[in-house]
Design an enzyme around this catalytic site. Structure first.
Site, PDB file in Angstrom:
ATOM      1  CG  ASP A  98      -1.611   1.209   1.541  1.00 21.21           C
ATOM      2  OD1 ASP A  98      -2.307   1.659   0.630  1.00 21.21           O
ATOM      3  OD2 ASP A  98      -1.497   1.750   2.659  1.00 21.21           O
ATOM      4  CG  ASP A 136      -1.969   7.639   0.362  1.00 21.56           C
ATOM      5  OD1 ASP A 136      -0.919   7.713  -0.288  1.00 21.56           O
ATOM      6  OD2 ASP A 136      -3.021   8.221   0.044  1.00 21.56           O
ATOM      7  CG  ASP A 171      -2.382   2.088   6.404  1.00 25.47           C
ATOM      8  OD1 ASP A 171      -2.836   1.676   5.313  1.00 25.47           O
ATOM      9  OD2 ASP A 171      -2.594   3.237   6.835  1.00 25.47           O
TER      10      ASP A 171
HETATM   11 MG   LIG Z   1      -3.109   2.981   3.466  1.00 23.69          MG
END
Ligand SMILES: [Mg+2]
Length: 281
Positions: free
Chosen positions: A11, A13, A220
Protein backbone atom coordinates in the site's frame (compact mmCIF):
# COMPACT_ATOMS: atom_id res chain seq x y z
CA UNK A 1 17.45 -15.55 -3.65
CA UNK A 2 18.42 -19.17 -4.16
CA UNK A 3 15.36 -21.32 -4.73
CA UNK A 4 12.92 -18.65 -3.65
CA UNK A 5 11.58 -15.88 -5.78
CA UNK A 6 9.42 -13.38 -3.97
CA UNK A 7 7.32 -10.40 -4.97
CA UNK A 8 6.13 -7.78 -2.49
CA UNK A 9 2.85 -5.84 -2.72
CA UNK A 10 2.61 -2.62 -0.77
CA UNK A 11 0.00 0.00 0.00
CA UNK A 12 1.19 3.61 -0.40
CA UNK A 13 -0.63 6.11 1.88
CA UNK A 14 0.18 5.38 5.52
CA UNK A 15 2.46 2.43 4.59
CA UNK A 16 5.24 3.17 2.09
CA UNK A 17 4.48 6.91 2.39
CA UNK A 18 3.93 8.97 5.53
CA UNK A 19 0.21 9.68 5.84
CA UNK A 20 0.65 13.42 6.37
CA UNK A 21 3.73 14.38 4.34
CA UNK A 22 3.56 11.67 1.61
CA UNK A 23 7.33 11.31 2.08
CA UNK A 24 8.89 7.81 2.00
CA UNK A 25 11.46 8.51 4.77
CA UNK A 26 12.87 5.12 5.90
CA UNK A 27 11.05 3.36 3.03
CA UNK A 28 13.69 4.73 0.64
CA UNK A 29 16.48 2.67 2.19
CA UNK A 30 14.19 -0.37 2.33
CA UNK A 31 13.37 -0.03 -1.39
CA UNK A 32 17.13 0.06 -2.08
CA UNK A 33 17.54 -3.21 -0.16
CA UNK A 34 14.71 -4.73 -2.25
CA UNK A 35 16.47 -3.62 -5.45
CA UNK A 36 19.75 -5.19 -4.28
CA UNK A 37 17.97 -8.45 -3.40
CA UNK A 38 16.05 -8.46 -6.71
CA UNK A 39 12.73 -8.34 -4.88
CA UNK A 40 10.15 -6.50 -7.03
CA UNK A 41 7.89 -4.14 -5.04
CA UNK A 42 4.41 -3.63 -6.50
CA UNK A 43 2.53 -0.48 -5.44
CA UNK A 44 -1.14 -1.15 -4.68
CA UNK A 45 -3.17 1.93 -3.77
CA UNK A 46 -6.53 3.68 -3.89
CA UNK A 47 -4.82 6.48 -5.86
CA UNK A 48 -5.32 6.82 -9.63
CA UNK A 49 -2.81 5.48 -12.15
CA UNK A 50 -1.85 9.07 -12.97
CA UNK A 51 -0.98 9.71 -9.31
CA UNK A 52 0.86 6.40 -8.70
CA UNK A 53 2.90 6.86 -11.85
CA UNK A 54 4.77 9.78 -10.25
CA UNK A 55 5.69 7.67 -7.20
CA UNK A 56 6.65 4.79 -9.49
CA UNK A 57 9.00 7.04 -11.47
CA UNK A 58 10.57 8.33 -8.24
CA UNK A 59 10.71 5.29 -5.99
CA UNK A 60 10.09 1.98 -7.83
CA UNK A 61 12.59 -0.73 -6.81
CA UNK A 62 12.39 -2.08 -10.39
CA UNK A 63 11.36 0.11 -13.35
CA UNK A 64 9.45 -2.84 -14.85
CA UNK A 65 7.21 -3.48 -11.83
CA UNK A 66 3.48 -3.06 -12.49
CA UNK A 67 1.21 -1.05 -10.16
CA UNK A 68 -2.36 -1.51 -8.98
CA UNK A 69 -4.62 1.58 -8.98
CA UNK A 70 -7.96 2.70 -7.52
CA UNK A 71 -8.24 -0.05 -4.87
CA UNK A 72 -7.75 -2.89 -7.33
CA UNK A 73 -9.92 -1.48 -10.12
CA UNK A 74 -7.07 -2.23 -12.49
CA UNK A 75 -3.36 -2.65 -13.12
CA UNK A 76 -0.73 -0.82 -15.18
CA UNK A 77 2.22 -2.79 -16.65
CA UNK A 78 5.16 -0.86 -18.18
CA UNK A 79 5.01 -1.59 -21.94
CA UNK A 80 8.73 -2.03 -22.40
CA UNK A 81 8.97 -4.78 -19.73
CA UNK A 82 5.82 -6.84 -20.30
CA UNK A 83 4.08 -8.64 -23.16
CA UNK A 84 0.44 -7.75 -23.60
CA UNK A 85 -1.40 -9.17 -20.55
CA UNK A 86 -4.90 -10.73 -20.83
CA UNK A 87 -7.42 -7.90 -21.22
CA UNK A 88 -4.65 -5.33 -21.68
CA UNK A 89 -5.05 -2.14 -23.70
CA UNK A 90 -2.38 0.44 -24.44
CA UNK A 91 -2.42 3.64 -22.44
CA UNK A 92 0.63 5.84 -22.94
CA UNK A 93 3.68 3.80 -21.77
CA UNK A 94 1.58 1.09 -20.10
CA UNK A 95 -0.69 -1.88 -20.63
CA UNK A 96 -3.81 -0.95 -18.73
CA UNK A 97 -5.91 -3.89 -17.49
CA UNK A 98 -9.43 -3.25 -16.18
CA UNK A 99 -10.38 -5.83 -13.51
CA UNK A 100 -13.67 -4.50 -12.15
CA UNK A 101 -15.86 -2.58 -14.55
CA UNK A 102 -14.96 -0.13 -17.29
CA UNK A 103 -14.97 3.46 -16.08
CA UNK A 104 -17.52 4.65 -18.70
CA UNK A 105 -19.87 1.93 -17.48
CA UNK A 106 -19.35 2.88 -13.80
CA UNK A 107 -20.09 6.52 -14.60
CA UNK A 108 -23.16 5.65 -16.67
CA UNK A 109 -24.67 3.48 -13.89
CA UNK A 110 -23.96 6.20 -11.30
CA UNK A 111 -25.51 9.05 -13.30
CA UNK A 112 -28.56 7.00 -14.28
CA UNK A 113 -29.14 5.78 -10.70
CA UNK A 114 -28.94 9.36 -9.38
CA UNK A 115 -31.33 10.56 -12.10
CA UNK A 116 -33.84 7.78 -11.43
CA UNK A 117 -34.21 8.70 -7.73
CA UNK A 118 -33.83 12.47 -8.23
CA UNK A 119 -30.55 12.78 -6.36
CA UNK A 120 -27.97 15.46 -7.09
CA UNK A 121 -24.47 13.99 -7.36
CA UNK A 122 -21.17 15.74 -8.09
CA UNK A 123 -18.55 13.39 -9.56
CA UNK A 124 -14.76 13.80 -9.58
CA UNK A 125 -14.82 13.36 -13.37
CA UNK A 126 -17.40 16.13 -13.75
CA UNK A 127 -15.39 18.75 -11.84
CA UNK A 128 -12.65 21.11 -12.93
CA UNK A 129 -9.31 20.69 -11.07
CA UNK A 130 -10.03 24.07 -9.37
CA UNK A 131 -13.35 22.87 -7.97
CA UNK A 132 -11.91 19.48 -6.97
CA UNK A 133 -9.03 21.20 -5.23
CA UNK A 134 -11.47 23.43 -3.27
CA UNK A 135 -13.55 20.42 -2.21
CA UNK A 136 -10.67 18.09 -1.23
CA UNK A 137 -7.85 20.36 -0.10
CA UNK A 138 -5.54 18.77 -2.70
CA UNK A 139 -3.21 21.11 -4.58
CA UNK A 140 -4.29 22.02 -8.11
CA UNK A 141 -1.77 19.60 -9.63
CA UNK A 142 -2.78 16.77 -7.26
CA UNK A 143 -6.45 17.42 -8.04
CA UNK A 144 -5.69 17.22 -11.76
CA UNK A 145 -4.08 13.76 -11.30
CA UNK A 146 -6.74 12.53 -8.84
CA UNK A 147 -9.46 13.49 -11.34
CA UNK A 148 -8.03 11.24 -14.08
CA UNK A 149 -10.16 8.21 -13.27
CA UNK A 150 -9.65 4.86 -14.97
CA UNK A 151 -11.88 2.53 -12.97
CA UNK A 152 -13.66 3.95 -9.92
CA UNK A 153 -15.71 7.14 -9.55
CA UNK A 154 -15.76 9.15 -6.31
CA UNK A 155 -18.64 11.55 -5.78
CA UNK A 156 -20.51 13.75 -3.32
CA UNK A 157 -24.23 14.07 -2.84
CA UNK A 158 -25.37 17.69 -3.04
CA UNK A 159 -28.37 18.59 -0.96
CA UNK A 160 -30.35 16.56 1.54
CA UNK A 161 -31.25 13.05 0.67
CA UNK A 162 -33.50 11.05 2.95
CA UNK A 163 -32.70 7.49 3.94
CA UNK A 164 -35.36 6.04 1.64
CA UNK A 165 -33.98 7.82 -1.43
CA UNK A 166 -30.46 6.70 -0.56
CA UNK A 167 -31.51 3.05 -0.21
CA UNK A 168 -33.27 3.22 -3.60
CA UNK A 169 -30.15 4.81 -5.08
CA UNK A 170 -27.89 2.09 -3.69
CA UNK A 171 -30.26 -0.61 -4.96
CA UNK A 172 -30.20 0.85 -8.48
CA UNK A 173 -26.38 0.94 -8.43
CA UNK A 174 -26.28 -2.74 -7.44
CA UNK A 175 -28.87 -3.69 -10.06
CA UNK A 176 -26.50 -2.07 -12.55
CA UNK A 177 -23.79 -4.53 -11.42
CA UNK A 178 -21.71 -1.98 -9.48
CA UNK A 179 -20.79 -1.48 -5.84
CA UNK A 180 -21.22 1.57 -3.66
CA UNK A 181 -18.74 2.23 -0.83
CA UNK A 182 -18.23 5.13 1.56
CA UNK A 183 -14.64 6.41 1.59
CA UNK A 184 -12.99 8.77 4.05
CA UNK A 185 -14.03 11.84 2.06
CA UNK A 186 -16.88 10.83 -0.21
CA UNK A 187 -18.72 7.91 -1.80
CA UNK A 188 -17.34 5.65 -4.52
CA UNK A 189 -18.96 3.58 -7.24
CA UNK A 190 -16.85 0.80 -8.72
CA UNK A 191 -16.96 -2.68 -10.22
CA UNK A 192 -16.57 -5.94 -8.30
CA UNK A 193 -12.82 -5.82 -7.68
CA UNK A 194 -10.50 -5.25 -4.73
CA UNK A 195 -6.78 -5.16 -3.91
CA UNK A 196 -6.75 -8.94 -3.41
CA UNK A 197 -8.16 -9.80 -6.83
CA UNK A 198 -5.75 -7.37 -8.46
CA UNK A 199 -2.75 -8.74 -6.53
CA UNK A 200 -3.74 -12.27 -7.55
CA UNK A 201 -3.89 -11.19 -11.20
CA UNK A 202 -0.40 -9.63 -10.96
CA UNK A 203 1.00 -12.70 -9.21
CA UNK A 204 -0.28 -14.88 -12.09
CA UNK A 205 1.51 -12.65 -14.63
CA UNK A 206 4.78 -13.07 -12.70
CA UNK A 207 4.25 -16.83 -12.54
CA UNK A 208 3.74 -16.97 -16.30
CA UNK A 209 6.93 -14.97 -16.76
CA UNK A 210 9.29 -16.60 -14.24
CA UNK A 211 7.55 -19.70 -12.78
CA UNK A 212 6.15 -20.05 -9.25
CA UNK A 213 6.59 -17.08 -6.98
CA UNK A 214 6.00 -16.44 -3.29
CA UNK A 215 4.16 -13.25 -2.43
CA UNK A 216 4.15 -10.90 0.55
CA UNK A 217 2.15 -7.73 1.26
CA UNK A 218 2.40 -4.68 3.53
CA UNK A 219 -0.52 -2.41 4.44
CA UNK A 220 -2.06 -0.31 7.20
CA UNK A 221 -5.84 -0.60 6.87
CA UNK A 222 -8.92 -2.72 6.23
CA UNK A 223 -8.85 -2.15 2.46
CA UNK A 224 -5.51 -4.02 2.47
CA UNK A 225 -7.08 -7.16 3.99
CA UNK A 226 -8.10 -8.76 0.63
CA UNK A 227 -4.47 -8.35 -0.46
CA UNK A 228 -3.24 -9.97 2.80
CA UNK A 229 -5.51 -12.96 2.14
CA UNK A 230 -3.90 -13.97 -1.16
CA UNK A 231 -0.23 -13.75 -0.09
CA UNK A 232 2.08 -16.12 1.80
CA UNK A 233 3.27 -13.53 4.29
CA UNK A 234 1.49 -10.29 5.31
CA UNK A 235 2.59 -7.33 7.40
CA UNK A 236 0.43 -4.70 9.08
CA UNK A 237 2.13 -1.41 10.00
CA UNK A 238 0.96 0.96 12.73
CA UNK A 239 -1.09 4.06 12.02
CA UNK A 240 -0.29 7.61 13.10
CA UNK A 241 -1.97 7.08 16.49
CA UNK A 242 0.71 4.40 17.22
CA UNK A 243 -1.87 1.62 17.09
CA UNK A 244 -2.85 -1.04 14.55
CA UNK A 245 -6.12 -0.81 12.64
CA UNK A 246 -8.64 -2.56 14.94
CA UNK A 247 -10.52 -3.91 11.90
CA UNK A 248 -7.64 -6.25 11.06
CA UNK A 249 -7.97 -9.65 12.78
CA UNK A 250 -5.03 -10.98 14.77
CA UNK A 251 -4.71 -14.29 12.99
CA UNK A 252 -1.74 -16.42 12.01
CA UNK A 253 -1.02 -15.06 8.55
CA UNK A 254 -0.62 -11.38 9.48
CA UNK A 255 2.45 -10.02 11.27
CA UNK A 256 1.94 -6.86 13.31
CA UNK A 257 4.92 -4.52 12.88
CA UNK A 258 5.90 -2.19 15.73
CA UNK A 259 6.70 0.75 13.40
CA UNK A 260 4.35 3.46 12.14
CA UNK A 261 3.92 3.80 8.33
CA UNK A 262 7.31 3.82 6.51
CA UNK A 263 9.13 2.66 9.70
CA UNK A 264 6.90 -0.43 9.73
CA UNK A 265 7.42 -0.90 5.98
CA UNK A 266 11.16 -0.92 6.49
CA UNK A 267 10.85 -3.50 9.31
CA UNK A 268 8.62 -5.67 7.10
CA UNK A 269 11.19 -5.60 4.29
CA UNK A 270 13.98 -6.60 6.68
CA UNK A 271 11.92 -9.48 8.01
CA UNK A 272 11.02 -10.66 4.52
CA UNK A 273 14.60 -10.46 3.24
CA UNK A 274 15.80 -12.50 6.21
CA UNK A 275 12.99 -15.03 5.84
CA UNK A 276 13.41 -15.42 2.07
CA UNK A 277 17.14 -16.01 2.53
CA UNK A 278 16.70 -18.56 5.30
CA UNK A 279 13.54 -20.12 3.93
CA UNK A 280 12.26 -20.51 7.48
CA UNK A 281 10.55 -18.44 10.17
MG1 LIG B 1 -3.11 2.98 3.47
Amino acid sequence: MDDYRWILFTDLDGTLLDKETYEPGPSLGALGRCRDADLPVIFCSSKTGAEIRLYHERYASHPGSPFIAENGGGVFFPLDHWDEPPGGERKERFWKVTLGARHEEVLRVLVEAAGSVGMNVRTFSGMTPEELSRRTGLSLEEARLAGQRDFDEPFWIDGNEDRETFVAFEGTIEEGGMRLTRGGRCFHVHGASDKGKAAQYVRQRYEEAVGDVWAAAVGDAANDLPMFRIVDRAYLVKRDDDGHDPDIPRDGNIRFMPGVGPFGFSQAVDDLLLYSRDGST
